[in-house]
Design a protein around this motif. Structure first.
Motif, PDB file in Angstrom:
ATOM      1  N   UNK A  10      34.981  -8.526   9.278  1.00  0.00           N
ATOM      2  CA  UNK A  10      34.333  -9.814   8.985  1.00  0.00           C
ATOM      3  C   UNK A  10      33.283 -10.177  10.022  1.00  0.00           C
ATOM      4  N   UNK A  11      33.613 -10.053  11.303  1.00  0.00           N
ATOM      5  CA  UNK A  11      32.766 -10.622  12.346  1.00  0.00           C
ATOM      6  C   UNK A  11      31.866  -9.619  13.053  1.00  0.00           C
ATOM      7  N   UNK A  12      32.218  -8.340  13.010  1.00  0.00           N
ATOM      8  CA  UNK A  12      31.381  -7.332  13.655  1.00  0.00           C
ATOM      9  C   UNK A  12      30.593  -6.509  12.638  1.00  0.00           C
ATOM     10  N   UNK A  13      31.231  -6.183  11.519  1.00  0.00           N
ATOM     11  CA  UNK A  13      30.520  -5.449  10.470  1.00  0.00           C
ATOM     12  C   UNK A  13      29.709  -6.402   9.597  1.00  0.00           C
ATOM     13  N   UNK A  14      30.072  -7.673   9.615  1.00  0.00           N
ATOM     14  CA  UNK A  14      29.387  -8.714   8.832  1.00  0.00           C
ATOM     15  C   UNK A  14      29.500  -8.473   7.331  1.00  0.00           C
TER      16      UNK A  14
END
Length: 376
Positions: free
Chosen positions: A76-80
């Motif tokens: 969720x937050x690094x691969x977006x």
């Protein structure tokens, strides 16, 4: 390296020779063409394995919910990503992972995968997953999509003769079969699976089609679901190959695509993991193959561009992580990650133990996909 990966590689060699997995172009229909106005790539995802049982093995020998939650947070937050395509053999793991993903605000697709299970057991597993998926669909704002399975003709007994996966493959390799009868059985079982799904789940459903062996009746589904590993030197080739699926007039979801991590992997597509030499006591990567994270990164971004231009609903690279194919940075002949499709490389605490704790590091493909998702 588990026996399942050895056997899978042996099967893929046979299947490729027959053209069983060459492309998906054989699935055609006369339904009305898709409207000219095409949506953008709305669902930007990644495939996530919760542990797939194959020939008695588990692709994730080490499983802890704390590990899974950390990986979902990274998606969720690094691969977006805004979607995670969850698949696996254990209902509890599928449900726990879907819950964690929904809590992170991700759209979720859930796919139970079964190998050599009797049809009654497979129907019951789907029922359990559908019930859990419906509960989650009602609880969370994000969409939950149910994927009823994949490759039934190969993985499910009772369609193609043979008690096991390999017996069915052996039967098909001989080429002496009544395709019309096989398709009839395939469609009958698919219809039963759809009935179970519809009876217990009120959201959108699809199926993971990877082979021109199966003729999927997409009128039963809300979405056309494809595992797409074809290689073309230009986008026109992909457009031509994917055109038949537009005739159903339904949104198209790419559930899997990608390549491994060596020079030439993009052209090999879904056969990339077959470079490993399993004839000795330990798996070996032959010397002619060179680790190449950039090729994997370039291929994934190129294909995301293709799917965006085609106006598909979504696409999810295969796969986020492959703990059964560890990276050995100082041991090139045994760097199994070269033959992995994952966006992350895994380094185990105890290299030879598949149940050992591990840490992961993003490959160039991870950063490339992340940048694409941020831009779009």
């Amino acid at each position: 390296m588990t026996a399942s990966r050895i056997n899978r590689a042996q099967f893929l060699r046979r299947a490729a020779a027959l053209g069983l997995f060459a492309t998906t172009t054989g699935i055609t229909t006369t339904a009305t063409a898709t409207a000219a106005v095409r949506p953008k790539l709305e669902l930007k995802g990644v495939a996530y394995d919760t542990g797939t049982g194959f020939v008695g093995d588990d692709s994730r020998m080490l499983w802890r919910n704390s590990i899974m939650r950390g990986e979902i947070q990274a998606i969720r937050h690094r691969l977006h990503a805004n979607w995670v395509s969850i698949y696996g053999s254990d209902v509890r793991r599928l449900t726990d992972t879907a819950t964690a993903a929904l809590e992170q605000g991700l759209t979720v697709s859930i796919q139970p995968r079964s190998f050599d299970e009797p049809q009654a057991d497979e129907l019951e597993k789907l029922r359990k997953v559908a019930v859990e998926a419906e509960r989650l669909r009602r609880r969370y704002d994000q969409e939950v999509i149910l994927v009823i399975g994949c490759e039934f003709m190969l993985f499910t007994p009772g369609i193609v003769p043979g008690a096991t996966f390999f017996e069915r493959v052996e039967y098909l390799t001989k080429g002496e079969f009544d395709m019309a009868e096989l398709q009839r059985k395939f469609r009958a079982f698919t219809a039963r699976m759809v009935k179970v799904a519809r009876s217990n789940f009120k959201g959108r459903i699809t199926y993971g089609a990877a082979s021109d062996l199966e003729r999927v009746d997409w009128s039963l589904f809300d979405l056309v679901g494809l595992d797409y590993y074809s290689y073309h030197t230009d986008r026109a080739g992909h457009t031509q190959e994917l055109a038949p699926f537009r005739r159903w007039g339904k949104p198209i979801l790419i559930l899997e695509f990608g390549c491994c991590t060596f020079t030439g992997a993009a052209e090999l597509g879904g056969m990339g993991w077959d470079i490993v030499d399993y004839t000795g006591d330990v798996p070996v990567i032959p010397p002619q193959y060179v680790r190449d994270e950039q090729e994997q990164a370039d291929h994934l971004v190129n294909m995301l561009g293709v799917f965006t231009a085609e106006g598909f609903l979504g696409a999810s690279p295969y796969t986020f992580i492959s703990p059964d194919a560890p990276h050995r940075p100082h041991d090139r002949p045994h760097d199994e990650d070269m033959a992995a499709f994952s966006l992350c490389k895994v380094l185990r605490d105890h290299d030879a133990d598949p149940a050992s704790p591990y840490r992961w590091q993003p490959k160039k493909s991870f950063h490339a996909v992340s940048a694409f998702y941020r831009r779009s």
